[in-house]
Enzyme design. Structure first.
Site, short mmCIF file in Angstrom:
data_model
loop_
_atom_site.label_atom_id
_atom_site.label_comp_id
_atom_site.label_asym_id
_atom_site.label_seq_id
_atom_site.Cartn_x
_atom_site.Cartn_y
_atom_site.Cartn_z
N HIS A 1 23.33 -13.22 -13.19
CA HIS A 1 21.93 -13.12 -12.77
C HIS A 1 21.77 -12.11 -11.64
CE1 HIS A 1 18.37 -14.46 -10.46
NE2 HIS A 1 17.85 -14.54 -11.66
N ASP B 1 -7.58 8.04 3.19
CA ASP B 1 -8.89 7.79 3.80
C ASP B 1 -9.93 7.45 2.75
OD1 ASP B 1 -8.84 7.98 6.67
OD2 ASP B 1 -8.18 10.05 6.41
N GLY C 1 -7.65 13.42 -0.07
CA GLY C 1 -6.97 12.56 0.90
C GLY C 1 -7.25 11.13 0.51
N MET D 1 13.09 -17.56 -18.36
CA MET D 1 12.56 -18.52 -19.31
C MET D 1 13.72 -19.30 -19.93
SD MET D 1 9.37 -17.76 -18.98
CE MET D 1 8.53 -18.34 -20.41
C1 PEP Z 1 -5.39 11.04 3.51
O1 PEP Z 1 -6.32 10.58 4.15
O2 PEP Z 1 -5.16 10.71 2.34
C2 PEP Z 1 -4.45 11.98 4.12
C3 PEP Z 1 -3.52 12.56 3.39
O3 PEP Z 1 -4.52 12.21 5.44
P1 PEP Z 1 -4.06 11.18 6.57
O4 PEP Z 1 -3.22 10.16 5.90
O5 PEP Z 1 -3.32 11.98 7.57
O6 PEP Z 1 -5.37 10.66 7.05
MG MG Z 2 -6.96 11.53 5.95
#
Ligand code: PEP
Ligand code: MG
Length: 873
Positions: free
Chosen positions: A458, A771, A768, A106
């Site tokens: 900078h 997924d 997980g 800025m």
């Molecule tokens: C997930 O799905 O978060 C996981 C840990 O398994 P992968 O990434 O192997 O599917």
């Molecule tokens: Mg998975």
């Protein structure tokens, strides 16, 4: 509520907690005023007004004009001067300042209030004509540039021309009459470029400047900086209007910046630079080469002592290392600004430890506030291998501006840096100096090298903030942008050539050098023991090899949260057996191939269990769809067919049969184990035989078998049954038992919805979130890159949901999974093993949901430990 907040004279209407409204600078000026620091008085216009201004087409809200008038009046009383007085004008600076500091982004206008008339008054009052006209020409330049968009370069050209005409080299060699001439020429530049005369009414100057600062919030470079640094949710910038003090009133005046500790290595010393007879902009812009702050002790011993005293006071008050701007006006010291200083990871850890030792703060505060998870990331950065470096390869030495080693191809242009980075090429951005326009290229580069500029230039400030290796001010190299090359002595390095830089030592090395993993010092270890005192959520690691497991253990992992067994099939012989298993036509054939795989798997698990002796190890059964193990190139198919003793046509038919349109939603996870129970049997046997073996060697093992991709309780029950039966067999055969658990991933939205039913059967859950994110958003993990970038640019998404857990949406499923799961089984162990397990904000979210652990890649374990402790604190 106030729209304007005054400060000065030992009081203030704001305080340090009001950053959102007053910006960092304004909040700290208010705070400093209240604790009696010698600051020039002034007032801050709230960031809310900036938002209003930008949303209302440049309009001011009602009443603002009068609040500003009142504040100016108050300032006039404190200073005993009148704004716009032709005899003795009150001059002010106008500076931006948002809640989160955006270095160099800025704009600032100094010496505001000067006119053709009042410049004479100032000259007389100060008895210094040269000073007055120097201020005036700076004001015209800055006002023209910042407020009216006349490129600074245009003024520079006029200045250079005059210097050439007068045959002088330095600005300071210009005589009073030269400066008067320069003012006239600057006014012409101004008029030629704006079509208007330079404004002679200070009220107009002030109004236009305030608007200029408001407008700069939406300048391209500011937007880009916020995007790169993921700065969102701010109102805008506040505007600070402050009485001027002058570091350019002669040799008893100076201006400078300093840190209360060394921001590079954390050493307890005043660290910084200053210029005699100069204004603040000269230091930051790197126009003149500043002097080391220690020399101030010699040239202005009293001011130096006072500075040391005040900076110590500030550090104690803020309980953090401070980055301070100061000015000495004719022997009197003023503090212009203070803020928590940016620092490297190594410095952050050392400063935290030293400040606790010095009794400035307690451990809990140090862990909570003085080290960011990202700092630890830097400590884990690679370094150049010392013995790899031949003295003859050293092209030059500059300032060690930001540590870590970077290796890449030379580029001289920020756009090209971005382009090459996009193609996956590592680059080192080489610039004479960097400006805020370069942030895109700096962010894309592995490292940054500049030939000009100091530790507070900078490039240095931005690189340190990002933990990006940077060598600054390497004046031994001579950069020629036109020829796209730089020379160092008699060596010429062209765009596209490899170089290596060492940001901790400041060295620039010819060629592509090897880097090695970092080694932690005692400070790091000590700090991490403090972290663990305040951490009440475990951190595990995602690891599939004994090496990774050991490294993670060294980084403090308390177990493995995810061992992906599919990663264990990639050795030459095992992949062949794997493939034989995949193309089997009958259960018998499949079993015989699996039998050959069993010893490999068992051996892997033995090594991993031994590496993780005494800690839980979660092994996930095979997850990905089978075609992923088969080749897709014609040549490879031919070779494989030969190896397996079948025809190429036959193998191709098999591959076609197995290939899936959407493998992420296909025949993978427990669906494999349910259709081919012999796979589950083999893996369960390998895990449990390994566990029995390791136990027989006198070591503790805690195997946790994890079933992937479960969406119904029946799927889990089926798999659990297979595992339990194998366990009985193995224990009977070996005459020895181990405790084992069977749990599941929660990674399909349905699993979260019926988590209570699954928890009735399962010993543990692990989210997980990779997924779960994919399926909740409906974004493919593999292809989302095609539009994610665009979504982020457009602000449709704030973060890549595969990096930072989407708390609003996916987070609800996680919360539901935990709540329902624990309702069915109150002591259910719950963790997370998606990528988010190493992301600080996601770790905090998991902590607040009551998860037992997060699991992340080995290098992120220390980061997750700190994030967990900070969530607790
Ligand atoms: C997930 O799905 O978060 C996981 C840990 O398994 P992968 O990434 O192997 O599917
Ligand atoms: Mg998975």
């Amino acid at each position: 509520q106030n729209q304007v907040f005054t400060f000065g004279g030992g009081t203030a209407e704001g305080d340090k907690s009001m950053k959102e409204l007053l910006g960092g600078k304004g909040a700290n000026l208010a705070e400093m005023s209240s604790i009696g620091m010698p600051i020039p008085p002034g007032f801050t216009i709230s960031a809310k007004i900036c938002k209003y201004y930008n949303e209302h087409d440049g309009q001011w809200p009602e009443g603002l004009k009068y609040e500003i008038q009142d504040s100016i009046q108050q300032l006039e009383e404190l200073m005993g001067q009148q704004f716009g007085d032709p005899e003795d004008p009150l001059l002010v600076s106008v500076r931006s300042g948002a809640a989160i500091s955006m270095p160099g982004m800025m704009d600032t206008v100094l010496n505001l209030g000067l006119t053709d008339q009042s410049v004479q008054g100032l000259a007389q009052k100060m008895d210094n004509e040269r000073f007055a006209y120097d201020c005036y020409r700076r004001f015209i330049d800055m006002f023209g540039d910042v407020v009216m968009g006349v490129a600074h370069e245009k003024f520079e050209i006029a200045l250079q021309k005059l210097k050439d005409e007068k045959s002088v080299e330095l600005d300071t060699q210009l005589e009073v009459d030269d400066l008067k001439e320069l003012v006239d020429r600057y006014k012409k530049v101004y008029k030629n470029n704006t079509g208007e005369d330079f404004p002679q009414d200070p009220d107009d100057q002030l109004r236009l400047s305030i608007n200029g600062v408001f407008g700069s919030w939406n300048a391209k470079r500011a937007i880009k900086y916020r995007k790169i640094n993921k700065i969102t949710g701010l109102l805008g910038t506040a505007v600070n209007v402050q009485a001027m003090v002058y570091g350019n009133m002669g040799d008893d005046s100076a201006t400078g910046v300093c840190f209360t500790r060394n921001p590079s290595d954390g050493k307890s010393e005043l660290y910084g630079e200053f210029l005699i007879n100069a204004q603040g902009e000269d230091v930051v812009a790197g126009i003149r080469t500043p002097r080391d702050i220690n020399e101030l002790k010699e040239v202005m011993p009293d001011s130096y002592d006072e500075l040391l005293e005040l900076t110590n006071q500030l550090e104690e008050h803020y309980q953090d290392m401070q980055d301070i701007e100061f000015t000495v006006q004719q022997g009197k010291l003023f503090i212009l600004q203070t803020r928590n200083g940016k620092r490297t990871g190594a410095a952050a850890v050392k400063i935290a430890i030293d400040m606790v030792d010095e009794g400035i703060l307690k451990k809990d505060k140090a862990v909570a506030n003085l080290v960011e998870p990202g700092h630890l990331d830097q400590l884990l950065h690679p370094q150049l291998k010392e013995d790899e470096i031949d003295e003859n390869d050293i092209l030059g030495k500059g300032l060690p501006a930001s540590p870590g080693a970077a290796v890449g191809k030379v580029v001289f242009d920020s756009d090209i840096a971005e382009e090459e980075h996009g193609k996956g090429n590592p680059v080192i951005l080489v610039r004479i100096e960097t400006s805020p326009e370069d942030v895109g290229g700096m962010s894309a580069a592995e490292g940054i090298l500049t030939s000009r500029g100091g530790m507070t230039s900078h490039a240095a400030v931005v690189a340190r903030g990002w933990g990006k290796p940077c060598v600054a001010g390497c004046d031994g190299i001579n950069i020629d942008y036109d020829k796209q090359q730089f020379t160092a002595g008699d060596v010429t390095v062209r765009a596209g050539d490899w170089i290596s830089i060492d940001g901790a030592r400041g060295t620039v090395i010819n060629g592509k050098k090897e880097v090695e993993a970092p080694q932690f010092g005692d400070n790091f270890r000590t700090f991490m023991t403090w972290v663990d005192e305040f951490r009440d959520m475990d951190v595990r690691t995602n690891a599939d090899t004994p090496e990774d497991a050991l490294r993670a253990r060294e980084y403090g992992a308390l177990g493995i949260g995810l061992a992906r067994t599919e990663h264990m099939f990639f050795g030459e012989e095992r992949i062949r057996e794997m493939r034989r298993m995949i193309i089997s036509e009958s259960e018998g054939e499949r079993r015989s191939a699996l039998e050959n795989l069993l010893p490999y798997q068992r051996e892997d698990f033995i090594e991993i269990f031994e590496a993780m002796e005494g800690l839980p190890v979660t092994v996930r059964l095979l997850d990905p769809p089978l075609h992923e193990f088969l080749p897709d190139e014609e040549k490879e198919v031919k070779t494989l067919a030969k190896e397996l003793g079948i025809s190429t046509a036959e193998l191709n038919r098999k591959i076609r049969l197995l290939s899936e349109f959407n493998p992420m939603l296909g025949h993978r996870g427990c669906r494999l184990g349910i259709t081919y129970p012999e796979i589950t049997e083999m893996q369960a046997r390998a895990i449990l035989e390994a566990a029995v073996e390791v136990k027989s060697r006198g070591k503790e093992v805690y195997p946790e078998i994890m079933i992937p991709l479960v969406g119904t309780a029946e799927e889990f029950i089926h798999e659990r049954h297979v595992v339990d039966e194998i366990a009985e067999d193995v224990f009977a055969e070996k005459g020895s038992e181990v405790d084992y658990k069977v749990g599941t991933m929660i990674e399909i939205p349905r699993a979260a919805l019926i988590a209570d039913k699954i928890a009735d059967e399962a010993d543990f859950f692990s989210f997980g979130t990779n997924d779960l994110t994919q399926m909740t958003f409906g974004y493919s993990r593999d292809d989302a890159g095609k539009f994610l970038e665009h979504y982020l640019n457009e602000g449709i998404l704030k973060n890549d949901p595969f990096q930072v857990l989407d708390q609003e949406g996916v987070g609800q499923l996680v919360e539901m999974g935990v709540t329902k799961g624990r309702a069915a089984k109150s002591d259910l162990k719950v963790g997370i093993c998606g990528e988010h397990g190493g992301d600080p904000s996601s770790v905090a979210f998991c902590y607040n949901l009551g998860l037992n652990y997060v699991s992340c890649s080995p290098y992120r374990v220390p980061i997750a430990r700190l994030a967990a402790a900070q969530a607790f604190l």
